[in-house]
Design an enzyme around this catalytic site. Structure first.
Site, PDB file in Angstrom:
ATOM      1  N   GLU A 127      -5.580  -6.668  -6.919  1.00 33.17           N
ATOM      2  CA  GLU A 127      -4.912  -5.391  -6.597  1.00 33.17           C
ATOM      3  C   GLU A 127      -3.729  -5.380  -5.706  1.00 33.17           C
ATOM      4  OE1 GLU A 127      -5.592  -2.356  -7.999  1.00 33.17           O
ATOM      5  OE2 GLU A 127      -4.791  -0.710  -6.565  1.00 33.17           O
ATOM      6  N   ASP A 128      -3.948  -6.233  -4.610  1.00 33.44           N
ATOM      7  CA  ASP A 128      -3.000  -6.409  -3.726  1.00 33.44           C
ATOM      8  C   ASP A 128      -1.918  -7.667  -3.597  1.00 33.44           C
ATOM      9  OD1 ASP A 128      -3.779  -3.868  -2.700  1.00 33.44           O
ATOM     10  OD2 ASP A 128      -4.908  -4.911  -1.299  1.00 33.44           O
TER      11      ASP A 128
END
Ligand code: MN
Length: 702
Positions: free
Chosen positions: A76-77
């Site tokens: 996600e990051d």
């Protein structure tokens, strides 16, 4: 905050060295991936995944869950692909991380409210592996513990989501301790003032109550000792959010709630629970109607305990819970207890799913013994072994459908009319086949057209009873109205040769004939004629039999309009098109099948007026008709494209194409082309003839 070394030490109490090393590796990978990123608090980002892993370590989760915890924000990051994790750490870990990321991406807030329960189910259905949920819960727990650093609005949004989605999920899985922490942290973030007021009130009350609590505790302990039983007695306090909910939900004053004294007695075995119950009932008078035996009839999430309320001295109400040590552990940790307390036993199944299954099985058995399995199956089994899908309507409503459901099932679930008039669908804003199985979390939009009708082919893929029933019903109605109108035309055609029509006959006569055929109304008889079960010729004779005249054998042909629908079909053997001389073959139950006048298949019955009738094409005939052509041509490159180009140039449409090579030089291509009529066909053939190398074109005729 413990370091990775401290965590590794802790892990080595229940994991192999190899496994601990894998967790370490995942940590260092995450540290590097998140390098330069910081949490809102200013700490290095990797402290967050490390903390999440620590929470899971306290639950004694397996090494893969811990690795997934370390890596849970990497996709996600940091933009690292799932495939990269697969290569580094194997498929299971990559799948876990991917599952957690998907849950993180779900934006619960943008969707309609008041559907929290469905969201919980949806979240569960999306996670095939229960460990995904557990990692996500641990992630959320750490975020809740460090919520203060966030801005007010974001804090409230996360807190609300936690109260509506994650606390109930923890509850479903029997994880009481985690649920309580979620609720209290969420409550504090949502309503800081109210939480603080209740907290101080509880603190004040605690001081006042201390003496009474000690007295009651002593008298219970004394009572147990007298009966020769051992048990741990502890005073219980309700958690802040619980008090708040009671005040709001049951409209109780704070003092009323706090005036209740609550104790828990933990003993060695089930038998002792009931004996302790007898003893305390003997000590203080029980309040009628308040005794609950959750040991015999566990709660939906597997919770077991005895609950009773007593009148203490001076009429003080005392709530008592009695349970075994094992029940206590399960009540606090639920599904996680299977990792916590049983992970070292040899006979325990190893996989996480097996463990989750075992938990479910255990709870299911308890429920079955109690004869109350329904609620449990409803609330837990479906979630853990997803045999349902949860999808959104364009407005954000959640629909729950059985696994394998298609857009057509969805359409009928929304409304019968939507189902009946649906012509296409968009899944996540993209056009998709109506037959495609839906996946949890998708948004489904149905495109409908007024006047559209269900397609019989839908019956091949719909899975819900509702869709099936309504499609059948609609087809039946449609078929009936089409049959009636065809039957009426067939009958009128025969009557016309007598200068008669149905509406010219006396209603009494018509009704008499209808009754002779054991039908109730004229429509039934017409439907029978339209379906080919009865000959119009014979019925007409009956209707006119009063006149005693023989029917003339030469009748004008019945005109076909091309819009007769389900009761009229075109023979596959000879594919007639408007302009061709045609006959109609009436076959029972199938209605009328239109053949070429010259079709060999009807040669024998061609002149039997009971089975075949003369047909013609109406002037205003509409539609597309398939016709099969056989093209012999010299083999050449790009031959199919050439053929398709010519057909297209003549406004024809190729429905099917197949090719046989006769010898190295000559190819034979079978084309099914849709055209309007013979004139149109002639145009198509002319175009094809114009191609280089075409030797012969013939039309297939049965
Ligand atoms: Mn996270």
């Amino acid at each position: 905050m413990p370091s990775i070394d401290v965590l590794a030490d802790r892990l080595s109490t229940y994991l192999d060295d190899d496994q601990v090393n894998l967790v370490r590796r995942a940590y260092f990978y995450a540290e590097q991936a998140h390098d330069g990123q910081r949490r809102r608090s200013g700490e290095a980002y990797v402290t967050h995944p490390l903390a999440v892993a620590c929470i899971l370590a306290d639950m004694h989760m397996d090494h893969q869950s811990l690795m997934a915890a370390m890596l849970h924000d990497v996709i996600e990051d940091t933009g690292i692909a799932k495939e990269a994790l697969d290569t580094q750490f194997g498929e299971s870990v990559a799948e876990l991380v991917d599952g957690v990321s998907k849950l993180t991406q779900m934006n619960f807030e943008t969707k309609a409210e008041a559907q929290a329960e469905n969201f919980q189910k949806m979240a569960m259905a999306m996670a095939r592996d229960i460990r995904v949920i557990l990692v996500k819960l641990a992630d959320r727990l750490h975020n809740m513990r460090t919520l203060e650093v966030l801005s007010g609005e974001k804090r409230r949004r996360i807190a609300k989501e936690t109260l509506e989605i994650y606390a109930p999920i923890a509850n479903r899985l029997g994880m009481h301790s985690m649920r309580i922490e979620f609720e209290d942290l969420g409550f504090k973030a949502m309503h800081p003032m109210r939480a603080e007021r209740i907290r101080t009130a509880v603190k004040r009350a605690r001081g006042n109550r201390k003496e009474i609590v000690n007295k009651i505790e002593e008298s219970i302990l004394h009572c147990l000792a007298r009966e020769g039983m051992e048990g741990e007695v502890s005073g219980r306090e309700k958690h802040l959010y619980g008090i708040y909910q009671k005040m709001r939900g049951k409209r109780r004053a704070f003092n009323e709630i706090m005036d209740v004294y609550a104790f828990r007695i933990v003993v060695d075995k089930v038998d002792t629970c009931y004996r302790v119950l007898g003893a305390v009932h003997n000590l203080y008078k029980p309040l009628p109607g308040r005794f609950k035996d959750y040991i015999a009839i566990p709660k939906a999430n597997g919770y077991q305990s005895l609950h009773t309320t007593l009148f203490g001295m001076h009429g003080v109400p005392i709530e008592i819970q009695i349970r075994t040590r094992e029940m206590e552990e399960l009540a606090n940790n639920g599904i996680a207890a299977h990792w916590l307390y049983k992970s070292n036993e040899e006979d325990q199944p190893k996989g996480s799913h097996a463990r989750a299954r075992q938990w479910v099985k255990g709870v299911l058995e308890m429920q079955q013994r109690a004869g109350n399995s329904l609620e449990f199956i409803e609330s837990v089994k479906i979630d853990l072994f997803p045999d349902e899908v949860y999808v959104f309507t364009p407005k954000g409503r959640i629909m729950e459908l059985p696994k394998g459901s298609t857009a057509v099932d969805f359409a009928y679930a929304v409304h019968t009319d939507v189902g009946n008039t649906c012509i296409a669908c968009r899944i996540n804003r993209r056009l998709a086949p109506l037959s495609q199985a839906l996946e949890s979390g998708s948004t489904v939009e149905i495109v409908s057209a007024p006047g559209a009708r269900p397609n019989p082919a839908w019956l091949n893929f719909v899975v819900t009873g509702k869709a099936r029933t309504h499609i059948r019903h609609a087809l039946k109605l449609q078929r009936r109205s089409e049959s009636i109108s065809l039957g009426e035309r067939l009958l009128n055609k025969v009557l016309a040769s007598f200068d008669s029509r149905i509406d010219k006959l006396s209603p009494e006569r018509v009704q008499a004939v209808v009754a002779e055929y054991h039908q109730e109304v004229l429509e039934d008889l017409l439907e029978d004629i339209g379906l080919g079960n009865r000959m119009a010729y014979v019925v007409a004779r009956r209707l006119l039999s009063d006149n005693g005249e023989a029917l003339p054998s030469s009748e004008g042909p019945l005109a076909i309009r091309g819009t007769e629908g389900l009761v009229l079909s075109y023979a596959k053997c000879c594919t007639p098109i408007p302009g061709d001389p045609i006959v109609g073959h009436l076959s029972a139950g199938k209605g009328m099948v239109v053949h070429l006048d010259s079709c060999k298949n009807i040669g024998e019955i061609r002149h039997n007026p009971e089975k075949c009738i003369q047909l013609s094409w109406a002037k205003d005939v509409t539609g597309e008709f398939n016709v099969e052509l056989r093209v012999e041509l010299e083999h050449q490159r790009g031959l199919i494209a050439l053929l398709a180009g010519s057909v297209n140039a003549a406004d024809g449409n190729i429905e099917k194409i197949s090719m046989d090579e006769r010898d190295g030089r000559i190819s034979v291509v079978q084309l099914v082309v849709s055209v309007h009529d013979r004139v149109h066909l002639a145009r198509v053939i002319r175009k094809l003839r114009g191609l280089i190398g075409v030797i012969r074109i013939t039309r297939a005729r049965g």
